[in-house]
Scaffold this motif. Structure first.
Motif, PDB file in Angstrom:
ATOM      1  N   ARG B  71       0.829  -1.203   0.000  1.00  0.00           N
ATOM      2  CA  ARG B  71       0.000   0.000   0.000  1.00  0.00           C
ATOM      3  C   ARG B  71       0.871   1.265   0.000  1.00  0.00           C
ATOM      4  O   ARG B  71       0.563   2.238  -0.675  1.00  0.00           O
ATOM      5  N   SER B  72       1.969   1.200   0.749  1.00  0.00           N
ATOM      6  CA  SER B  72       2.818   2.386   0.886  1.00  0.00           C
ATOM      7  C   SER B  72       3.573   2.716  -0.406  1.00  0.00           C
ATOM      8  O   SER B  72       4.068   3.828  -0.576  1.00  0.00           O
ATOM      9  N   ALA B  73       3.645   1.744  -1.326  1.00  0.00           N
ATOM     10  CA  ALA B  73       4.387   1.978  -2.574  1.00  0.00           C
ATOM     11  C   ALA B  73       3.497   2.576  -3.659  1.00  0.00           C
ATOM     12  O   ALA B  73       4.002   3.100  -4.665  1.00  0.00           O
ATOM     13  N   ILE B  74       2.179   2.489  -3.451  1.00  0.00           N
ATOM     14  CA  ILE B  74       1.231   2.922  -4.492  1.00  0.00           C
ATOM     15  C   ILE B  74       1.411   4.396  -4.900  1.00  0.00           C
ATOM     16  O   ILE B  74       1.449   4.711  -6.092  1.00  0.00           O
ATOM     17  N   PRO B  75       1.554   5.333  -3.938  1.00  0.00           N
ATOM     18  CA  PRO B  75       1.704   6.739  -4.356  1.00  0.00           C
ATOM     19  C   PRO B  75       2.872   6.949  -5.325  1.00  0.00           C
ATOM     20  O   PRO B  75       2.769   7.751  -6.257  1.00  0.00           O
ATOM     21  N   TYR B  76       3.966   6.226  -5.095  1.00  0.00           N
ATOM     22  CA  TYR B  76       5.145   6.414  -5.956  1.00  0.00           C
ATOM     23  C   TYR B  76       4.892   5.871  -7.357  1.00  0.00           C
ATOM     24  O   TYR B  76       5.393   6.408  -8.342  1.00  0.00           O
ATOM     25  N   VAL B  77       4.070   4.800  -7.452  1.00  0.00           N
ATOM     26  CA  VAL B  77       3.697   4.252  -8.774  1.00  0.00           C
ATOM     27  C   VAL B  77       2.819   5.261  -9.518  1.00  0.00           C
ATOM     28  O   VAL B  77       2.986   5.503 -10.709  1.00  0.00           O
ATOM     29  N   ARG B  78       1.896   5.857  -8.760  1.00  0.00           N
ATOM     30  CA  ARG B  78       0.964   6.809  -9.403  1.00  0.00           C
ATOM     31  C   ARG B  78       1.691   8.009  -9.997  1.00  0.00           C
ATOM     32  O   ARG B  78       1.196   8.663 -10.912  1.00  0.00           O
ATOM     33  N   ARG B  79       2.864   8.322  -9.456  1.00  0.00           N
ATOM     34  CA  ARG B  79       3.602   9.487  -9.972  1.00  0.00           C
ATOM     35  C   ARG B  79       4.138   9.246 -11.389  1.00  0.00           C
ATOM     36  O   ARG B  79       4.552  10.190 -12.059  1.00  0.00           O
ATOM     37  N   HIS B  80       4.161   7.972 -11.811  1.00  0.00           N
ATOM     38  CA  HIS B  80       4.580   7.681 -13.192  1.00  0.00           C
ATOM     39  C   HIS B  80       3.475   8.018 -14.186  1.00  0.00           C
ATOM     40  O   HIS B  80       3.706   8.067 -15.383  1.00  0.00           O
ATOM     41  N   PHE B  81       2.253   8.176 -13.673  1.00  0.00           N
ATOM     42  CA  PHE B  81       1.106   8.412 -14.545  1.00  0.00           C
ATOM     43  C   PHE B  81       0.681   9.874 -14.518  1.00  0.00           C
ATOM     44  O   PHE B  81       0.751  10.517 -13.476  1.00  0.00           O
ATOM     45  N   GLY B  82       0.211  10.345 -15.660  1.00  0.00           N
ATOM     46  CA  GLY B  82      -0.485  11.614 -15.697  1.00  0.00           C
ATOM     47  C   GLY B  82      -1.953  11.258 -15.840  1.00  0.00           C
ATOM     48  O   GLY B  82      -2.354  10.690 -16.853  1.00  0.00           O
ATOM     49  N   LEU B  83      -2.744  11.521 -14.812  1.00  0.00           N
ATOM     50  CA  LEU B  83      -4.147  11.083 -14.810  1.00  0.00           C
ATOM     51  C   LEU B  83      -5.082  12.220 -15.208  1.00  0.00           C
ATOM     52  O   LEU B  83      -4.974  13.329 -14.679  1.00  0.00           O
ATOM     53  N   ILE B  84      -5.979  11.921 -16.120  1.00  0.00           N
ATOM     54  CA  ILE B  84      -6.969  12.921 -16.542  1.00  0.00           C
ATOM     55  C   ILE B  84      -8.355  12.276 -16.464  1.00  0.00           C
ATOM     56  O   ILE B  84      -8.570  11.192 -17.006  1.00  0.00           O
ATOM     57  N   VAL B 152       0.619  16.456 -16.952  1.00  0.00           N
ATOM     58  CA  VAL B 152       1.917  16.309 -17.631  1.00  0.00           C
ATOM     59  C   VAL B 152       3.062  17.061 -16.937  1.00  0.00           C
ATOM     60  O   VAL B 152       4.222  16.858 -17.299  1.00  0.00           O
ATOM     61  N   VAL B 153       2.717  17.894 -15.950  1.00  0.00           N
ATOM     62  CA  VAL B 153       3.737  18.770 -15.366  1.00  0.00           C
ATOM     63  C   VAL B 153       4.874  17.983 -14.712  1.00  0.00           C
ATOM     64  O   VAL B 153       6.019  18.450 -14.674  1.00  0.00           O
ATOM     65  N   ASN B 154       4.571  16.775 -14.250  1.00  0.00           N
ATOM     66  CA  ASN B 154       5.595  15.965 -13.577  1.00  0.00           C
ATOM     67  C   ASN B 154       6.317  15.034 -14.550  1.00  0.00           C
ATOM     68  O   ASN B 154       7.003  14.101 -14.118  1.00  0.00           O
ATOM     69  N   ARG B 155       6.143  15.301 -15.856  1.00  0.00           N
ATOM     70  CA  ARG B 155       6.769  14.506 -16.920  1.00  0.00           C
ATOM     71  C   ARG B 155       6.531  13.004 -16.728  1.00  0.00           C
ATOM     72  O   ARG B 155       7.469  12.219 -16.531  1.00  0.00           O
ATOM     73  N   PRO B 156       5.234  12.585 -16.764  1.00  0.00           N
ATOM     74  CA  PRO B 156       4.928  11.168 -16.550  1.00  0.00           C
ATOM     75  C   PRO B 156       5.338  10.316 -17.746  1.00  0.00           C
ATOM     76  O   PRO B 156       5.467  10.825 -18.857  1.00  0.00           O
ATOM     77  N   THR B 157       5.520   9.022 -17.488  1.00  0.00           N
ATOM     78  CA  THR B 157       5.850   8.121 -18.602  1.00  0.00           C
ATOM     79  C   THR B 157       4.583   7.671 -19.316  1.00  0.00           C
ATOM     80  O   THR B 157       4.629   7.291 -20.481  1.00  0.00           O
ATOM     81  N   VAL B 158       3.450   7.706 -18.582  1.00  0.00           N
ATOM     82  CA  VAL B 158       2.172   7.286 -19.180  1.00  0.00           C
ATOM     83  C   VAL B 158       1.122   8.358 -18.913  1.00  0.00           C
ATOM     84  O   VAL B 158       0.957   8.799 -17.778  1.00  0.00           O
ATOM     85  N   LEU B 159       0.436   8.752 -19.979  1.00  0.00           N
ATOM     86  CA  LEU B 159      -0.695   9.669 -19.834  1.00  0.00           C
ATOM     87  C   LEU B 159      -1.961   8.817 -19.909  1.00  0.00           C
ATOM     88  O   LEU B 159      -2.188   8.122 -20.896  1.00  0.00           O
ATOM     89  N   LEU B 160      -2.741   8.857 -18.841  1.00  0.00           N
ATOM     90  CA  LEU B 160      -3.883   7.950 -18.709  1.00  0.00           C
ATOM     91  C   LEU B 160      -5.137   8.795 -18.550  1.00  0.00           C
ATOM     92  O   LEU B 160      -5.246   9.570 -17.599  1.00  0.00           O
ATOM     93  N   ALA B 161      -6.084   8.655 -19.477  1.00  0.00           N
ATOM     94  CA  ALA B 161      -7.254   9.532 -19.439  1.00  0.00           C
ATOM     95  C   ALA B 161      -8.541   8.725 -19.533  1.00  0.00           C
ATOM     96  O   ALA B 161      -8.616   7.734 -20.263  1.00  0.00           O
ATOM     97  N   ASP B 162      -9.535   9.171 -18.765  1.00  0.00           N
ATOM     98  CA  ASP B 162     -10.853   8.524 -18.795  1.00  0.00           C
ATOM     99  C   ASP B 162     -11.863   9.517 -19.356  1.00  0.00           C
ATOM    100  O   ASP B 162     -12.195  10.511 -18.706  1.00  0.00           O
TER     101      ASP B 162
END
Lengths: 299, 216
Positions: B71-84, B152-162
């Protein structure tokens, strides 16, 4: 600046802005916390002053050591040396002739003293111990009583014990008050933070989705709780100082009526800091409990 | 980059939103997730972003198995994504610039650096002139562009949009699509859940089609 420091600085700034953003609510919370801390703090200061008053009251914690009537000068000197070895004590020697002179000065005793064929009084020492705890005084009395050529050692232990018991009772009452009002402070902070978490629900939800750790979300609330508690502690210290200032003159006048003088001692800077730190700790605890409980609803 | 194997998501009560789906998305690809309402598009986006966890199967992103993540690692994974999101999830108690700065503060950037990078992101989506505006004062299209700037401001590797264009007029939707295309062109992996036909035409076959939780 390293990220950890940068995040703490930002959290502290946010907490200060939140305190400032609702001045009326902040003032009410600070008053509640300040008053809650004032009562035990004032109790502590009052007890401290009473302890000081007990210490300074003339003769109440002295030990009188009477030599045997037939003790020689050398034996008296040996006892004096032993007393001086108790480096924490102040010693006054009262020679038997001096004691008789004092007795003669007393109007009721003049005739009786004149009728005596010789001086019946012994040489004596009056000891003012630095440590006035009843157990220490009693131990000292017993030690002195065992010395050679010592006829009697007198300690008004009943008075000392009564006074000490009263101080201990007061201390317990202050501790109970502190526990009770400390819990009140935690409750006030708990509620304030709970309302804040509810008001910041949207931000918390978004922040979590974009990668905020629990620590990042909790940090500003912890700072808020600690700051509010610390400011409440400082307010309590101000209230105590104000109360002491108001009481100083009437207490001085009362002491003068009893032929003495007494000055109230205000808390020192370190004690004010301790009160603020205690407030901060309790505020932090309230915030910790509140945030932990409130954030569960976001899981 | 993103590899799903026999992924299933069952909600409490027994409703199965996704059933035994497997797919692979390479780095730099632009992939659409399409399907009718209730097909499982949003659930899949939430699984990829670690907002929800799969009931069974595995989902590996950047070499990390999200199913087995602490659970504690999830926030760091989310930082790889740009969520929209369709509803943007903007914060209306602060300016557009402050909204974009939030991921940078989370990442621990200094205030000065955060301002500089947030302004660059706003410039990229054409909103630099509105940096001080409250999001509520922006149009629907501008709000979505602001959400993209934040993503995109954090330069994510994946842009994920719903459903990023669901509530927008055709012109605004086209602007958003072009923005995504720009990010795709510079190598960002883009995954978009949508039923907008314009996106399907743009992606030319790179489509994961869902129907009642199954990949068809």
């Amino acid at each position: 600046m390293n990220p950890w420091l940068s995040q703490h600085r930002a959290a502290l700034g946010l907490a200060l802005r939140r305190l400032w953003a609702t001045p009326f609510n902040t003032l009410l919370s600070l008053l509640a916390i300040g008053i809650a801390l004032t009562l035990p703090a004032f109790g502590y200061v009052a007890l401290d002053n009473l302890r000081e008053l007990g210490r300074s009251a003339s003769g109440v914690q002295q030990i009188s050591l009477f030599m045997e009537v037939g003790a020689t000068k050398a034996e008296v000197a040996a006892i004096e040396n032993r007393l001086q070895a108790l480096s924490t004590a102040k010693i006054t020697f009262v020679p038997r002739d001096e004691a008789l002179k004092r007795l003669k000065k007393s109007e009721e005793m003049t005739e009786i003293v004149a009728s005596l064929p010789r001086n019946p009084l012994p040489d004596a020492f009056i000891v003012d111990p630095a440590d006035t705890a009843p157990a220490t005084l009693e131990a000292l009395r017993q030690e002195m009583a065992g010395w050679p050529k010592v006829a009697h050692v007198q300690l008004d232990s009943a008075w000392v014990k009564r006074f000490d018991a009263f101080l201990r009772l007061g201390k317990l009452a202050v501790l109970m008050l502190a526990g009770l009002f400390g819990a009140g402070l935690v409750a006030v902070t708990f509620n304030t933070i709970r309302l804040q978490v509810m008001a910041q629900a949207a931000e918390i939800e978004v922040a979590r989705m974009i990668g905020a750790t629990d620590a990042f979300i909790r940090r500003p609330f912890y700072y808020f709780g600690a700051l509010q508690g610390a400011l409440g502690g400082l307010l309590a210290a101000l209230l105590v100082l104000g109360a002491l200032h108001l009481l100083a003159t009437p207490i001085g006048e009362l002491a003068a009526l009893y032929g003495g003088s007494f000055t109230l001692h205000a808390p020192e800077g370190s004690e004010v800091m301790l009160l603020a730190s205690l407030g901060a700790l309790l505020g932090w605890l309230g915030a910790q409990l509140s945030v932990s409980l409130s954030l569960r609803s976001f899981d | 980059m993103i590899v799903a194997s026999n992924l299933t998501k069952r909600y409490p009560g027994g409703y199965e939103a996704l059933r035994d789906i497997s797919f692979s998305i390479d780095a730099g690809e632009m992939v659409l997730i399409t399907g009718h309402s209730g097909a499982g598009k949003t659930t899949l986006v939430k699984l990829i972003a670690s907002i929800e966890r799969p009931t069974s199967g595995s989902l590996v992103v950047n070499g990390q198995n999200l199913s087995a993540l602490r659970r504690s690692a999830i926030p760091y994974v989310r930082r790889h994504f740009g969520l929209i999101f369709q509803d943007q999830k903007l914060l209306f108690d602060r300016s557009a610039l402050d909204n974009v700065m939030l991921p940078l503060h989370i990442a621990g950037l200094s205030h000065k650096d955060a301002i500089r990078r947030a302004q660059a992101a706003l410039d990229k989506v054409g909103l630099l002139a509105r940096e001080k505006a409250n999001p509520i004062a922006l149009s629907g299209g501008e709000q979505q562009r602001l959400a993209i700037a934040r993503a995109v401001v954090n330069r994510p590797t994946v842009l994920l949009a719903d459903e990023p264009t669901a509530n927008l007029d055709q012109e605004s939707a086209q602007d958003i699509l072009e923005l995504f295309a720009d990010f795709h062109r510079v190598g960002v992996t883009v995954v978009v859940a949508t039923h907008d036909q314009a996106w399907v035409e743009y992606c030319q076959g790179n489509v994961l089609r869902l129907d009642h939780g199954r990949l068809i």
